[in-house]
Design a protein around this motif. Structure first.
Motif, PDB file in Angstrom:
ATOM      1  N   GLY A 276       0.815  -1.211   0.000  1.00  0.00           N
ATOM      2  CA  GLY A 276       0.000   0.000   0.000  1.00  0.00           C
ATOM      3  C   GLY A 276       0.845   1.256   0.000  1.00  0.00           C
ATOM      4  O   GLY A 276       0.578   2.209  -0.750  1.00  0.00           O
ATOM      5  N   ASN A 277       1.882   1.270   0.808  1.00  0.00           N
ATOM      6  CA  ASN A 277       2.760   2.429   0.873  1.00  0.00           C
ATOM      7  C   ASN A 277       3.480   2.660  -0.451  1.00  0.00           C
ATOM      8  O   ASN A 277       3.662   3.797  -0.889  1.00  0.00           O
ATOM      9  CB  ASN A 277       3.785   2.251   1.992  1.00  0.00           C
ATOM     10  CG  ASN A 277       3.177   2.442   3.366  1.00  0.00           C
ATOM     11  OD1 ASN A 277       2.262   3.222   3.542  1.00  0.00           O
ATOM     12  ND2 ASN A 277       3.682   1.716   4.338  1.00  0.00           N
ATOM     13  N   SER A 278       3.908   1.575  -1.102  1.00  0.00           N
ATOM     14  CA  SER A 278       4.629   1.738  -2.365  1.00  0.00           C
ATOM     15  C   SER A 278       3.711   2.268  -3.465  1.00  0.00           C
ATOM     16  O   SER A 278       4.152   3.035  -4.336  1.00  0.00           O
ATOM     17  CB  SER A 278       5.261   0.407  -2.791  1.00  0.00           C
ATOM     18  OG  SER A 278       4.291  -0.561  -3.142  1.00  0.00           O
ATOM     19  N   ILE A 279       2.446   1.879  -3.439  1.00  0.00           N
ATOM     20  CA  ILE A 279       1.492   2.418  -4.411  1.00  0.00           C
ATOM     21  C   ILE A 279       1.316   3.917  -4.200  1.00  0.00           C
ATOM     22  O   ILE A 279       1.302   4.706  -5.156  1.00  0.00           O
ATOM     23  CB  ILE A 279       0.130   1.688  -4.297  1.00  0.00           C
ATOM     24  CG1 ILE A 279       0.268   0.227  -4.757  1.00  0.00           C
ATOM     25  CG2 ILE A 279      -0.933   2.404  -5.122  1.00  0.00           C
ATOM     26  CD1 ILE A 279      -0.975  -0.608  -4.515  1.00  0.00           C
ATOM     27  N   VAL A 280       1.200   4.323  -2.949  1.00  0.00           N
ATOM     28  CA  VAL A 280       1.062   5.747  -2.646  1.00  0.00           C
ATOM     29  C   VAL A 280       2.277   6.519  -3.133  1.00  0.00           C
ATOM     30  O   VAL A 280       2.158   7.579  -3.765  1.00  0.00           O
ATOM     31  CB  VAL A 280       0.863   5.959  -1.126  1.00  0.00           C
ATOM     32  CG1 VAL A 280       0.925   7.456  -0.785  1.00  0.00           C
ATOM     33  CG2 VAL A 280      -0.473   5.384  -0.677  1.00  0.00           C
ATOM     34  N   LEU A 281       3.472   5.985  -2.863  1.00  0.00           N
ATOM     35  CA  LEU A 281       4.683   6.671  -3.291  1.00  0.00           C
ATOM     36  C   LEU A 281       4.754   6.798  -4.809  1.00  0.00           C
ATOM     37  O   LEU A 281       5.160   7.833  -5.342  1.00  0.00           O
ATOM     38  CB  LEU A 281       5.914   5.920  -2.786  1.00  0.00           C
ATOM     39  CG  LEU A 281       6.222   6.054  -1.290  1.00  0.00           C
ATOM     40  CD1 LEU A 281       7.410   5.186  -0.917  1.00  0.00           C
ATOM     41  CD2 LEU A 281       6.481   7.494  -0.915  1.00  0.00           C
ATOM     42  N   ALA A 282       4.364   5.738  -5.510  1.00  0.00           N
ATOM     43  CA  ALA A 282       4.396   5.779  -6.973  1.00  0.00           C
ATOM     44  C   ALA A 282       3.438   6.833  -7.513  1.00  0.00           C
ATOM     45  O   ALA A 282       3.776   7.593  -8.433  1.00  0.00           O
ATOM     46  CB  ALA A 282       4.051   4.410  -7.543  1.00  0.00           C
ATOM     47  N   VAL A 283       2.238   6.887  -6.948  1.00  0.00           N
ATOM     48  CA  VAL A 283       1.262   7.877  -7.412  1.00  0.00           C
ATOM     49  C   VAL A 283       1.722   9.287  -7.073  1.00  0.00           C
ATOM     50  O   VAL A 283       1.559  10.224  -7.873  1.00  0.00           O
ATOM     51  CB  VAL A 283      -0.127   7.584  -6.817  1.00  0.00           C
ATOM     52  CG1 VAL A 283      -1.108   8.715  -7.125  1.00  0.00           C
ATOM     53  CG2 VAL A 283      -0.659   6.259  -7.349  1.00  0.00           C
TER      54      VAL A 283
END
Length: 343
Positions: A276-283
C-alpha cells in the motif's frame, strides 16, 4: 518499548521514485504539478484476504484521503478472463493510472498495455516491460532473511520463547511452487542458517492462495513434526497456518500485512511487503512528474520496503531479540551480507 513500524508514506520525500513524463487519462499531456490524479486498482481476487490484496487497498484508501479520485475492482480469484476484462475497462482514458499486482497479472497487462499505449499502468510485485508501465518489486528475500533469523532464534531460545520446545525445527508453508514464493524461501533458509546451521527447515506448498483448510493441515503437520515456528507465505491459505499455530500452541510468522493480531500471543511478527505504501509513493511521484514509466523500482530493507512488524503481537518478542534481528538487518543494508535469491 519495542520498535514499531514507521510507514513509507511518512518518509515519502526521502523515498520518492524516479520518473519522467506522466500522462493523464490516456492523454499524452503531462498533468500539472500537484494535480490530483484518478487511480483505479484492479484486484485479481477479492478484498478480505487479510494480507496481500487488503494491503494494496490500504494504499488506495490513503490516496483517497490525499484527494485523489480512486476506485477498486474486485474479481473471482479463479477467473483470469474477468481479471483481464476489468483491467481493460480501466484503460479507456477515464483513469490516469490503472494499477494491478502479482505475477498472475503479467500476461494480461502485457497484452493490454500494448493495446492501450496511451494509458498509464502501475504493476506491483511483478515486472511488465512496456513504455507505459511502471513496475514495483520487493526484495522479499531480504525481509524473509530476517524472518528466518527470528524463527531460528525462537526455535533455539526456550527461555525467551516458552512455547518453543528447542527442537531446532522451523517451517515455511508457501502458496505455490513459483519463483516469487521460492524467493521468500531462499531468504528464510539463509536467515535461519545464519543463526544456527543445524536448524531444520520444513517446506510445503498449498498449491493455491485461497485454501486456508489445506494451509492449516500443512502447518499442523509441521508442528506435529516438531516445528516451533512456521512462516506463512501463502496468501489467504496462510490464514489457516496462523490458526494452526494457535491450536498447536506454537508460533507463526505472518506475511504481507500486519497479521499479528489475528492470533495474539502466537504470531511473532509479520514480514511485510509494504504494498500500500509503495502504491502511494508511486502515485505521488506520478503527481509531481518524477515517475519513470518503463522502469522498475525495487523496495528492500535499505529503503524500508520490506521488514518485520512486531506491533500487536502481545510483546512476545523481547527487545533483546529485536536488537539481535536488527543487527542482521544492518549487515544486509551495509552490504556485508548478500541474501540469496530465487531469481
Amino acid at each position: 518499548m519495542k520498535k514499531r513500524h514507521v510507514g513509507l508514506v511518512a518518509a515519502a520525500a526521502a523515498l520518492a521514485l524516479t520518473i519522467t513524463g506522466c500522462s493523464a487519462g490516456g492523454s499524452s499531456d503531462t498533468p500539472a504539478e500537484n494535480t490530483n490524479l484518478s487511480v483505479a486498482l484492479s484486484v485479481n481476487g477479492a478484498l478480505g484476504d487479510q494480507g496481500f490484496f487488503d494491503d494494496a487497498e490500504t494504499g488506495m484508501v490513503e490516496l483517497k484521503k490525499l484527494g485523489h479520485n480512486t476506485t477498486t475492482l474486485q474479481a473471482d480469484i479463479n477467473n483470469p478472463a474477468q481479471w483481464k476484462s476489468n483491467l481493460e475497462s480501466l484503460s479507456t482514458g477515464k483513469w490516469d493510472i490503472a494499477v494491478a499486482g502479482t505475477w498472475q497479472m503479467v500476461d494480461p497487462l502485457t497484452a493490454i498495455a500494448a493495446k492501450f499505449p496511451k494509458q498509464k499502468y502501475l504493476i506491483f510485485d511483478a515486472i511488465v516491460e512496456a513504455p507505459n508501465v511502471a513496475s514495483i518489486t520487493y526484495a522479499q528475500n531480504e525481509g524473509s532473511y530476517l524472518a528466518g533469523v527470528l524463527a531460528a532464534t525462537a526455535a533455539t531460545d526456550t527461555a525467551n520463547f516458552p512455547l518453543s520446545s528447542g527442537s531446532k525445527t522451523i517451517g515455511l508453508v508457501g502458496g505455490m511452487d513459483i519463483p516469487v514464493i521460492n524467493d521468500f524461501l531462499a531468504g528464510f533458509k539463509a536467515g535461519a542458517e545464519a543463526v544456527d546451521p543445524s536448524v531444520n527447515v520444513l517446506v510445503s506448498y498449498v498449491g493455491a492462495f485461497n485454501d486456508s483448510a489445506k494451509g492449516y493441515d500443512q502447518a499442523m503437520g509441521m508442528y506435529n513434526q516438531g516445528a516451533d515456528v512456521v512462516f506463512q507465505v501463502a496468501g489467504g491459505s496462510g490464514i489457516g497456518v496462523l490458526q494452526a499455530a494457535k491450536d498447536a500452541n506454537k508460533y507463526a510468522i505472518g506475511v504481507d500485512s500486519n497479521q499479528n493480531a489475528l492470533q495474539p500471543g502466537h504470531i511473532l511478527a509479520s514480514m511485510e511487503k509494504r504494498i500500500g505504501n509503495s502504491i502511494v509513493l508511486a502515485v505521488q511521484s506520478a503527481q509531481d512528474g518524477t515517475l519513470e514509466w518503463g522502469k522498475t523500482v525495487t523496495y528492500g530493507l535499505a529503503n524500508d520496503g520490506v521488514g518485520l512488524n512486531y506491533a500487536d503481537n502481545d510483546n512476545i518478542v523481547p527487545d533483546s531479540v529485536i536488537k539481535i534481528v536488527d543487527g542482521f538487518k544492518k549487515q544486509v543494508i551495509d552490504g556485508s551480507v548478500t541474501v540469496p535469491t530465487a531469481f
